[in-house]
Motif scaffolding. Structure first.
Motif, PDB file in Angstrom:
ATOM      1  N   LEU B 122      13.813   4.061   1.069  1.00  0.00           N
ATOM      2  CA  LEU B 122      12.857   3.718   1.827  1.00  0.00           C
ATOM      3  C   LEU B 122      11.593   3.561   1.002  1.00  0.00           C
ATOM      4  O   LEU B 122      10.672   2.644   1.232  1.00  0.00           O
ATOM      5  CB  LEU B 122      12.587   4.475   2.920  1.00  0.00           C
ATOM      6  CG  LEU B 122      13.548   4.496   4.142  1.00  0.00           C
ATOM      7  CD1 LEU B 122      13.124   5.509   5.139  1.00  0.00           C
ATOM      8  CD2 LEU B 122      13.755   2.920   4.582  1.00  0.00           C
ATOM      9  N   THR B 123      11.562   4.316  -0.056  1.00  0.00           N
ATOM     10  CA  THR B 123      10.189   4.563  -0.847  1.00  0.00           C
ATOM     11  C   THR B 123      10.330   3.068  -1.632  1.00  0.00           C
ATOM     12  O   THR B 123       9.246   2.656  -1.896  1.00  0.00           O
ATOM     13  CB  THR B 123      10.222   5.626  -1.760  1.00  0.00           C
ATOM     14  OG1 THR B 123      10.347   6.953  -0.933  1.00  0.00           O
ATOM     15  CG2 THR B 123       9.257   5.770  -2.664  1.00  0.00           C
ATOM     16  N   SER B 124      11.512   2.711  -1.850  1.00  0.00           N
ATOM     17  CA  SER B 124      11.789   1.629  -3.026  1.00  0.00           C
ATOM     18  C   SER B 124      11.833   0.231  -2.313  1.00  0.00           C
ATOM     19  O   SER B 124      11.524  -0.690  -2.981  1.00  0.00           O
ATOM     20  CB  SER B 124      12.652   1.925  -3.858  1.00  0.00           C
ATOM     21  OG  SER B 124      14.014   1.858  -3.449  1.00  0.00           O
ATOM     22  N   PHE B 125      12.077   0.288  -0.902  1.00  0.00           N
ATOM     23  CA  PHE B 125      12.648  -0.995  -0.438  1.00  0.00           C
ATOM     24  C   PHE B 125      11.661  -1.851  -0.277  1.00  0.00           C
ATOM     25  O   PHE B 125      11.638  -3.244  -0.421  1.00  0.00           O
ATOM     26  CB  PHE B 125      13.454  -0.661   1.052  1.00  0.00           C
ATOM     27  CG  PHE B 125      12.182  -1.047   2.115  1.00  0.00           C
ATOM     28  CD1 PHE B 125      12.697  -2.184   2.856  1.00  0.00           C
ATOM     29  CD2 PHE B 125      11.620   0.007   2.623  1.00  0.00           C
ATOM     30  CE1 PHE B 125      11.868  -2.693   4.033  1.00  0.00           C
ATOM     31  CE2 PHE B 125      10.659  -0.345   3.791  1.00  0.00           C
ATOM     32  CZ  PHE B 125      10.897  -1.564   4.453  1.00  0.00           C
ATOM     33  N   ARG B 126      10.479  -1.493   0.205  1.00  0.00           N
ATOM     34  CA  ARG B 126       9.222  -2.380   0.355  1.00  0.00           C
ATOM     35  C   ARG B 126       8.817  -3.272  -1.122  1.00  0.00           C
ATOM     36  O   ARG B 126       8.832  -4.505  -1.385  1.00  0.00           O
ATOM     37  CB  ARG B 126       7.827  -1.975   0.905  1.00  0.00           C
ATOM     38  CG  ARG B 126       6.974  -2.925   1.417  1.00  0.00           C
ATOM     39  CD  ARG B 126       5.787  -2.374   2.159  1.00  0.00           C
ATOM     40  NE  ARG B 126       4.714  -3.279   2.160  1.00  0.00           N
ATOM     41  CZ  ARG B 126       4.525  -4.304   2.809  1.00  0.00           C
ATOM     42  NH1 ARG B 126       5.360  -4.274   3.751  1.00  0.00           N
ATOM     43  NH2 ARG B 126       3.687  -5.221   2.589  1.00  0.00           N
ATOM     44  N   MET B 127       8.805  -2.427  -1.974  1.00  0.00           N
ATOM     45  CA  MET B 127       8.545  -2.881  -3.533  1.00  0.00           C
ATOM     46  C   MET B 127       9.508  -3.752  -3.837  1.00  0.00           C
ATOM     47  O   MET B 127       9.133  -4.831  -4.376  1.00  0.00           O
ATOM     48  CB  MET B 127       8.318  -1.494  -4.371  1.00  0.00           C
ATOM     49  CG  MET B 127       8.136  -1.778  -5.742  1.00  0.00           C
ATOM     50  SD  MET B 127       7.936  -0.355  -6.751  1.00  0.00           S
ATOM     51  CE  MET B 127       9.408  -0.052  -6.870  1.00  0.00           C
ATOM     52  N   ASN B 128      10.829  -3.542  -3.619  1.00  0.00           N
ATOM     53  CA  ASN B 128      12.007  -4.514  -4.079  1.00  0.00           C
ATOM     54  C   ASN B 128      11.995  -5.885  -3.485  1.00  0.00           C
ATOM     55  O   ASN B 128      12.048  -6.679  -3.864  1.00  0.00           O
ATOM     56  CB  ASN B 128      13.292  -3.700  -3.441  1.00  0.00           C
ATOM     57  CG  ASN B 128      13.881  -2.671  -4.695  1.00  0.00           C
ATOM     58  OD1 ASN B 128      13.370  -2.720  -5.804  1.00  0.00           O
ATOM     59  ND2 ASN B 128      14.528  -1.955  -4.327  1.00  0.00           N
ATOM     60  N   LEU B 192       6.074  -5.317  10.451  1.00  0.00           N
ATOM     61  CA  LEU B 192       6.351  -4.520  11.753  1.00  0.00           C
ATOM     62  C   LEU B 192       7.014  -3.213  10.900  1.00  0.00           C
ATOM     63  O   LEU B 192       6.696  -2.176  11.781  1.00  0.00           O
ATOM     64  CB  LEU B 192       7.009  -5.393  12.654  1.00  0.00           C
ATOM     65  CG  LEU B 192       6.170  -6.371  13.661  1.00  0.00           C
ATOM     66  CD1 LEU B 192       7.095  -7.446  14.357  1.00  0.00           C
ATOM     67  CD2 LEU B 192       5.426  -5.666  14.472  1.00  0.00           C
ATOM     68  N   LEU B 193       7.953  -3.533  10.311  1.00  0.00           N
ATOM     69  CA  LEU B 193       9.022  -2.444  10.022  1.00  0.00           C
ATOM     70  C   LEU B 193       8.223  -1.372   9.238  1.00  0.00           C
ATOM     71  O   LEU B 193       8.355  -0.359   9.599  1.00  0.00           O
ATOM     72  CB  LEU B 193      10.096  -3.244   9.024  1.00  0.00           C
ATOM     73  CG  LEU B 193      11.151  -2.275   8.503  1.00  0.00           C
ATOM     74  CD1 LEU B 193      11.891  -1.476   9.603  1.00  0.00           C
ATOM     75  CD2 LEU B 193      11.983  -2.977   7.810  1.00  0.00           C
ATOM     76  N   THR B 194       7.203  -1.756   8.093  1.00  0.00           N
ATOM     77  CA  THR B 194       6.562  -1.036   7.502  1.00  0.00           C
ATOM     78  C   THR B 194       5.623  -0.207   8.206  1.00  0.00           C
ATOM     79  O   THR B 194       5.484   1.056   8.022  1.00  0.00           O
ATOM     80  CB  THR B 194       5.875  -1.767   6.245  1.00  0.00           C
ATOM     81  OG1 THR B 194       5.327  -2.720   6.537  1.00  0.00           O
ATOM     82  CG2 THR B 194       7.252  -1.964   5.058  1.00  0.00           C
ATOM     83  N   ASP B 195       5.270  -0.899   9.140  1.00  0.00           N
ATOM     84  CA  ASP B 195       3.798  -0.229   9.957  1.00  0.00           C
ATOM     85  C   ASP B 195       4.640   0.874  10.913  1.00  0.00           C
ATOM     86  O   ASP B 195       4.154   1.920  11.138  1.00  0.00           O
ATOM     87  CB  ASP B 195       3.373  -1.347  11.005  1.00  0.00           C
ATOM     88  CG  ASP B 195       2.109  -0.830  11.665  1.00  0.00           C
ATOM     89  OD1 ASP B 195       1.467  -0.119  10.891  1.00  0.00           O
ATOM     90  OD2 ASP B 195       2.203  -1.008  12.839  1.00  0.00           O
ATOM     91  N   LEU B 202       7.812   8.578   8.894  1.00  0.00           N
ATOM     92  CA  LEU B 202       9.138   8.789   8.465  1.00  0.00           C
ATOM     93  C   LEU B 202       9.516   9.555   6.955  1.00  0.00           C
ATOM     94  O   LEU B 202      10.237  10.328   7.068  1.00  0.00           O
ATOM     95  CB  LEU B 202       9.996   7.507   8.674  1.00  0.00           C
ATOM     96  CG  LEU B 202      11.555   7.847   8.537  1.00  0.00           C
ATOM     97  CD1 LEU B 202      12.181   8.847   9.720  1.00  0.00           C
ATOM     98  CD2 LEU B 202      12.264   6.453   8.889  1.00  0.00           C
ATOM     99  N   LEU B 203       8.705   8.831   6.359  1.00  0.00           N
ATOM    100  CA  LEU B 203       9.077   9.285   4.869  1.00  0.00           C
ATOM    101  C   LEU B 203       8.288  10.640   4.600  1.00  0.00           C
ATOM    102  O   LEU B 203       9.248  11.663   4.097  1.00  0.00           O
ATOM    103  CB  LEU B 203       8.050   8.355   3.793  1.00  0.00           C
ATOM    104  CG  LEU B 203       9.119   7.024   3.349  1.00  0.00           C
ATOM    105  CD1 LEU B 203       8.046   6.100   2.844  1.00  0.00           C
ATOM    106  CD2 LEU B 203      10.144   7.447   2.572  1.00  0.00           C
ATOM    107  N   PRO B 204       7.087  11.061   5.300  1.00  0.00           N
ATOM    108  CA  PRO B 204       6.674  12.653   5.032  1.00  0.00           C
ATOM    109  C   PRO B 204       7.790  13.569   5.631  1.00  0.00           C
ATOM    110  O   PRO B 204       7.993  14.353   5.236  1.00  0.00           O
ATOM    111  CB  PRO B 204       5.393  12.534   5.620  1.00  0.00           C
ATOM    112  CG  PRO B 204       4.879  11.198   5.730  1.00  0.00           C
ATOM    113  CD  PRO B 204       6.005  10.326   5.815  1.00  0.00           C
TER     114      PRO B 204
END
Lengths: 160, 223
Positions: B122-128, B192-195, B202-204
């Motif tokens: 999840l940390t890398s998906f938006r960047m990818n 919408l997804l990242t928001d 979720l990540l914390p």
């Protein structure tokens, strides 16, 4: 790149190997490596020079393997193989020259084939082999001397 | 002088030395293409085989298998039912409780490893996605993570309320990510997804659920 250079690379590979399959294999390997390393090509040398440096390396390494295999093959044939042909038949100059070229050390043969047969300049040869232009000239001179020596009897006959 | 002239004779005679035939351009080009494709395919296989995602996948699968094995062995001796809720308690267990506790711990390790992998993904998906580097391997990883999440939800680890809630929300997010693979370039959906991920924290929460230190060490501790 392929269309522009494949002829010269293939001709060099064929001259060096005298075998169609090997020449094709070495040419293909040269271009495969070139395509893989294309990102590393910095344009410091001409593309042709860079390609030829890959080609000469591929041919040199390939021929070393082939020579080792052939040597084993010859060793086996020496015990059971047929004779070299009818004795007393003098091969003509071209045949004797071909044998003499085959017997040249690889470095001499490469320079001789590239310069005297394929018409490369000493600067091109030097860049492809990673040596100085003077080294290329010296190796050609030694290659010619070795060929003269191998064909000395013919040279005397020719001179007379 | 005579030497030079003889050299000329040799040079002329040498033109016939291994005289090359016409260059078989098309034949060689076809072989070059085929060889390059084959080598690329092999490289791809090696990359997938040694990718961190695969290692994590294998680790989780191994931990799950160990958990199932331990569970089956211990359920006969202790008379516990498989579906018994997982008790995540720091309290020390008695010797009679040690078998099910070990089983629960194995599932917990598997779940922790999975959450750790999900956190990295999840940390890398938006960047990818933003960089356009989301390739087939990326979408495969998303699918594998989703499948792993569902497996864990159905395992005893899913009975733990904390893990259950996290795995449930992770499943929802992963479903959306997998759906994105069918509508690549849909910026609204991505926003919408990242928001949603941000609002749910979720990540914390994933990071909190993952203990510090390598998860593989925990497996060693269990065994």
């Amino acid at each position: 790149m392929y269309d522009a250079h494949v002829d010269r690379i293939y001709r060099l590979a064929y001259r060096m190997t005298g075998d169609e399959d090997l020449a094709q294999e070495f040419t293909q390997e040269t271009f495969i490596r070139a395509f893989e390393k294309l990102k590393q090509f910095r344009g410091e040398a001409a593309l042709s020079t860079w390609l030829h440096s890959i080609a000469t390396s591929v041919i040199y390494n390939g021929m070393r393997k082939v020579t080792r295999l052939n040597k084993r093959h010859v060793d086996l044939n020496e015990t059971t193989g047929p004779s070299d042909g009818p004795a007393g038949v003098e091969p003509d100059l071209r045949k004797r020259l071909a044998v003499a070229i085959d017997e040249l050390p690889h470095g001499y043969k490469t320079v001789f084939v590239m310069h005297d047969i394929e018409g490369y300049k000493h600067e091109e040869i030097a860049a492809a082999l990673g040596v100085r232009s003077g080294t290329s000239k010296a190796q050609l001179s030694r290659a010619r001397a070795k060929l003269r020596e191998a064909l000395a009897d013919y040279a005397e006959e020719w001179a007379s | 002088m005579m030497e030079d002239r003889f050299d000329d004779v040799l040079k002329e005679a040498a033109q016939d030395y291994n005289a090359p035939p016409e260059t078989p351009k098309d034949l060689m080009w076809a072989r070059i293409e085929a060889t390059r494709q084959e080598r690329e395919r092999r490289r791809q296989q090696v990359r997938v085989l040694y990718s961190p995602w695969t290692r994590w996948g294998v680790g989780i699968a191994a931990a799950l298998a160990i958990g199932v094995g331990i569970g089956r062995l211990t359920s006969v001796d202790s008379g516990d039912s498989i579906g018994e809720p997982v008790a995540i308690s720091p309290e020390p267990t008695t010797s009679s409780e040690s078998a099910p506790a070990t089983r629960h711990l194995a599932y917990k390790v598997a779940a922790t490893q999975h959450l750790s992998r999900a956190e990295m993904f999840l940390t890398s998906f938006r960047m990818n996605l933003a960089a356009g580097t989301a390739d087939a391997e990326f979408w495969t990883d998303a699918g594998e993570l989703l499948a792993g999440t569902r497996l864990l939800l159905d395992s005893p680890a899913g009975n733990d309320p904390v893990f259950n809630e996290l795995l449930g929300e992770l499943e929802l997010v992963l479903v959306q990510i997998v759906q994105l693979s069918y509508e690549r370039g849909n910026e609204t959906e991505l926003e919408l997804l990242t928001d949603g991920i941000r609002r749910k924290g979720l990540l914390p929460r994933l990071r909190t659920a993952i203990p510090a230190g390598p998860a593989t060490g925990m497996v060693g501790g269990v065994l």
